[in-house]
Design a protein around this motif. Structure first.
Motif, mmCIF file in Angstrom:
data_model
loop_
_atom_site.group_PDB
_atom_site.id
_atom_site.type_symbol
_atom_site.label_atom_id
_atom_site.label_comp_id
_atom_site.label_asym_id
_atom_site.label_seq_id
_atom_site.Cartn_x
_atom_site.Cartn_y
_atom_site.Cartn_z
ATOM 1 N N LEU A 130 0.047 -3.412 12.656
ATOM 2 C CA LEU A 130 0.767 -2.954 11.470
ATOM 3 C C LEU A 130 1.366 -1.571 11.689
ATOM 4 C CD1 LEU A 130 -1.612 -4.153 8.620
ATOM 5 C CD2 LEU A 130 0.520 -5.203 9.372
ATOM 6 N N TYR B 222 1.368 -0.901 2.059
ATOM 7 C CA TYR B 222 0.079 -1.302 1.499
ATOM 8 C C TYR B 222 -0.750 -0.117 1.004
ATOM 9 C CZ TYR B 222 0.755 -6.095 3.000
ATOM 10 O OH TYR B 222 1.232 -7.372 3.143
ATOM 11 N N SER C 286 -4.488 1.409 5.282
ATOM 12 C CA SER C 286 -4.698 0.349 6.259
ATOM 13 C C SER C 286 -5.756 -0.631 5.777
ATOM 14 C CB SER C 286 -5.103 0.946 7.609
ATOM 15 O OG SER C 286 -6.322 1.659 7.517
ATOM 16 N N ALA D 135 -4.242 -3.180 3.510
ATOM 17 C CA ALA D 135 -3.483 -4.148 4.295
ATOM 18 C C ALA D 135 -4.408 -5.153 4.966
ATOM 19 C CB ALA D 135 -2.653 -3.418 5.348
ATOM 20 N N TRP E 161 -4.607 -9.218 4.570
ATOM 21 C CA TRP E 161 -4.527 -10.109 5.726
ATOM 22 C C TRP E 161 -5.695 -11.079 5.754
ATOM 23 C CZ3 TRP E 161 -1.503 -12.190 9.166
ATOM 24 C CH2 TRP E 161 -2.012 -12.684 10.371
#
Length: 243
Positions: free
Chosen positions: A29, A38, A41, A44, A48
């Motif tokens: 990413l 997002y 991290s 995100a 995912w």
């Protein structure tokens, strides 16, 4: 009962999938410039994981094939109508970072060594042969297994009994002479038990434990406990090891 063979799950049982997926996706990413969308991290990565679980459920139910679930994971996450080629290319770039983070759990090699001469070994995974043989070869484990069976080629996935029985058939052994070791108490644990195998749940802390009264498998917290378990007559009369 005499256990003559051990059939293994791969991801989060032998191979530290959760860590590799997290670290690989974080690096991917960042390289794709997608982290900013997002917030953090971690947000995100949570997204995912949610998408992965949802698309994997579609594959496990037979709604889509293995390649389609992979492409759809990418499309949903990116939020774009990617062509098959574009989705494949995006996922291939992720795989570079993901594979760089691959590692075995530290208890894997000692357990395999301890059982190398006393038991036969095979793999049963809800993935594909191409993916898991590549993974096992890269990690130096492939030659340790007589057979590698995967849902994408079998046409049936765990927790369905036919998946576990296919592994027993590949070994030429009845289910009661085979142990199955996996990290998920339902998909691996209950599925194997209901198929008639000696079922062992390796609790890696990635899946919540079921209620004690629902326990149908033997719970271990490290593979160091496995040799004693498969060499003992533990199928009947043993207390639940959940909790």
């Amino acid at each position: 009962m005499t256990i003559r063979a051990v059939v293994w799950d791969v991801d989060d049982t032998l191979f530290d999938y959760t860590t590799a997926d997290r670290e690989g996706m974080r690096a991917h990413l960042a390289a794709e410039g997608l982290l900013a969308g997002y917030g953090t991290s971690e947000q995100a990565l949570v997204r995912w994981r949610e998408i992965t679980d949802a698309q994997w459920a579609r594959f496990s139910s037979g709604e889509v094939d293995f390649v389609t679930q992979r492409r759809d994971r990418t499309r949903v996450f990116v939020g774009q109508e990617l062509t098959d080629g574009e989705a494949d290319a995006w996922f291939a770039r992720y795989l570079v970072h993901y594979e760089a983070a691959w590692s075995l759990f530290p208890d894997v090699l000692p357990a395999l060594e301890a059982l190398a001469t006393s038991h036969r070994h095979a793999v049963l995974s809800n993935s594909s042969i191409e993916v898991q043989e590549h993974k096992l070869r890269t990690l130096g484990l492939l030659d340790r297994f007589e057979a590698v069976l995967c849902a994408a080629e079998l046409g049936v996935s765990k927790p369905q009994a036919d998946a576990f029985l296919a592994a027993c058939e590949a070994l030429g052994l009845p289910a009661h002479e085979v142990a199955y070791v996996g990290d998920h108490p339902e998909i691996d644990g209950r599925g194997a038990a209901e198929a008639g195998l000696l079922s062992v749940w390796i609790d890696r802390g990635t899946v919540p434990a079921p209620a004690a009264e629902e326990a149908v498998v033997h719970r271990i917290s490290t593979l160091a406990e496995l040799p004693a378990l498969v060499r003992a007559d533990t199928r009947f009369g043993a207390p639940s090891t959940f909790g």
